[in-house]
Design an enzyme around this catalytic site. Structure first.
Site, PDB file in Angstrom:
ATOM      1  N   GLU A 195      -2.110   0.335  -8.675  1.00 28.03           N
ATOM      2  CA  GLU A 195      -3.544   0.121  -8.546  1.00 28.03           C
ATOM      3  C   GLU A 195      -4.222   1.379  -8.002  1.00 28.03           C
ATOM      4  OE1 GLU A 195      -4.224  -3.396  -6.204  1.00 28.03           O
ATOM      5  OE2 GLU A 195      -6.351  -2.985  -5.936  1.00 28.03           O
ATOM      6  N   LYS A 203     -13.263  -7.985  -8.204  1.00 25.87           N
ATOM      7  CA  LYS A 203     -13.772  -8.456  -6.914  1.00 25.87           C
ATOM      8  C   LYS A 203     -15.261  -8.697  -7.086  1.00 25.87           C
ATOM      9  CE  LYS A 203     -10.625  -5.687  -4.060  1.00 25.87           C
ATOM     10  NZ  LYS A 203     -10.508  -4.584  -3.068  1.00 25.87           N
ATOM     11  N   ASP A 222      -9.371  -0.677  -9.475  1.00 27.57           N
ATOM     12  CA  ASP A 222     -10.065  -1.475  -8.462  1.00 27.57           C
ATOM     13  C   ASP A 222     -11.394  -0.756  -8.180  1.00 27.57           C
ATOM     14  OD1 ASP A 222     -11.002  -2.565  -6.067  1.00 27.57           O
ATOM     15  OD2 ASP A 222      -9.129  -2.417  -4.972  1.00 27.57           O
ATOM     16  N   LYS A 278       0.854  -1.188   0.000  1.00 30.75           N
ATOM     17  CA  LYS A 278       0.000   0.000   0.000  1.00 30.75           C
ATOM     18  C   LYS A 278       0.887   1.234   0.000  1.00 30.75           C
ATOM     19  CE  LYS A 278      -4.106  -2.001   0.521  1.00 30.75           C
ATOM     20  NZ  LYS A 278      -5.198  -1.861  -0.456  1.00 30.75           N
ATOM     21  N   ASP A 327      -0.556  -0.373  -4.414  1.00 24.55           N
ATOM     22  CA  ASP A 327      -1.976   0.000  -4.396  1.00 24.55           C
ATOM     23  C   ASP A 327      -2.130   1.298  -3.613  1.00 24.55           C
ATOM     24  OD1 ASP A 327      -4.724   0.161  -4.348  1.00 24.55           O
ATOM     25  OD2 ASP A 327      -5.055  -1.754  -3.310  1.00 24.55           O
TER      26      ASP A 327
END
Ligand code: OSB
Ligand code: MG
Length: 369
Positions: free
Chosen positions: A214, A263, A239, A164, A189
């Site tokens: 991301e 997802k 995402d 992250k 991300d």
């Protein structure tokens, strides 16, 4: 006809082994919804509501999902029996968004459907992989902790590391990692931590040879991501911005991303996830399966999804033990030599761990058909 006799909603809560930190906050305790659907033959199917207790990732929460399930989604299903779980995308069209609530029950019906056909869910949806490559996420606030975690996860066999990032923890953080692991597949991300004003910061990351970045920009943007993608070499993966098949199609058409994180919860279920996969596969756009710090039911559904041929990049599908002392499924999901074996048993291929379900249970509600 899928002859449902009951739908049960279990709200459970479990502490994470260690906090999961992003610039948006910390997840220390995971609350979630387990959906159990039973048919008139006594067969059961399980799904998981992956919304968090608070709306930090998307607008949904555990409470909003319970509300939608109880007052809209389950009553619709009571009134309109279905033959196949794919029909739910049409039935649920009358209800705007609330994708995680929809996916919770839709995925349970997929498990039940596969079980009633005595086939693994992966096979029912056209999965082609016997094993799936496993990646893991490092979500912490110091370089030292990140390096320690990466070392341990590499010993565990994970094939790809995601970290992250945010403007306070990006270039120097990532270059420390890159220095120690020159060839490791690393991705970053940002969970929307940047804006186009940060374009130079983001350009600087190009030299670190990241697999992708991301969701650098706003959670609901595809326009500015297209602007950014023209300026940076690192592939952008979306995402949060992709909550439907149409979002995926448009983002690809305008060049907002080169990769998509799929997802099921975020896009409203397995049917929509497969549609996105198929569209990307036909066009040679790689996809991977995202994670939601989930319990074993959702993890099991993710394994089935990731067995589809277009899931060519290791996803955020880690072992049950990445987050939990004891998961709610049996056996737990394990990673061996960097891969997870796709189960060959009917449905999701894992049993519910009743003891653990009871230990972690906050509330339960039943609906009769
Ligand atoms: O942005 O991918 C994300 C977890 C919760 C909410 C959003 C995200 C994540 C992760 C994946 O990064 C964590 C996991 O389940 O492995
Ligand atoms: Mg993400």
């Amino acid at each position: 006809m899928i002859k449902i006799s009951t739908v049960e909603l279990y709200v459970i809560q479990m502490p994470l082994k260690s906090p999961f930190l992003t610039h948006l906050g910390a997840v220390k305790d995971r609350e979630g919804i387990i959906v159990k659907v039973t048919n008139t033959d006594g067969l059961t199917g399980f799904g998981e509501g992956v919304a968090f207790s608070t709306p930090w990732y998307t607008e949904e929460t555990v409470e909003t999902c319970l509300h939608m399930l109880k007052n809209f989604l389950i009553p619709l299903l009571q009134k309109h029996p279905i033959e196949h779980p794919g029909e739910l995308s049409v039935l649920f069209k009358s209800i705007k968004r609330n994708n995680m609530a929809k996916a919770a029950i839709e995925t349970a019906l997929w498990d039940l459907f596969a079980k009633s056909h005595l086939e693994p869910l992966s096979k029912i949806i056209g999965g082609t992989r016997a094993v799936i490559a496993s990646g893991v996420v490092v979500a912490t606030d110091s370089t030292a902790k990140a390096l320690q975690q990466i070392e341990n996860y590499l010993v565990d066999g994970y094939q790809r590391i995601k970290v992250k990032i945010n403007p306070k923890q990006d270039y120097s953080f990532l270059s420390e990692i890159r220095k120690i692991y020159p060839d490791l597949p690393i991705m970053a991300d940002a969970n929307s931590a940047y804006s186009l004003k940060d374009i130079d910061r983001l350009k600087a990351l190009d030299e670190l040879n990241l697999l992708m970045i991301e969701q650098p920009l706003a959670h609901d943007d595809i326009i500015e991501h297209a602007v950014l993608q023209k300026e940076i070499r690192t592939p952008i993966c979306l995402d949060e911005s992709i909550v439907s098949f149409d979002d995926a199609r448009k983002a690809i058409e305008i060049g907002s991303c080169q990769v998509i994180n799929i997802k099921m919860g975020r896009v409203g279920g397995l049917h929509e996830a497969i549609k996105i996969h198929d569209y990307c596969f036909e066009r040679g756009i790689p996809v991977w399966c995202g994670g939601m710090i989930e319990f074993g039911i959702s993890r099991a559904h993710n394994i089935a999804l990731a067995s589809l041929p277009g899931f060519s990049i290791p996803g955020d599908i880690s072992a049950s033990s990445r987050f939990w002392d004891e998961d709610i499924i049996s056996p737990e999901v394990t990673v061996e030599n960097g891969v997870i074996t796709v189960p060959k048993y009917p449905g999701i291929g894992f049993e519910i761990n009743e003891k653990r379900l009871q230990e972690t249970l906050l509330s339960k509600k039943s609906f009769f058909f």
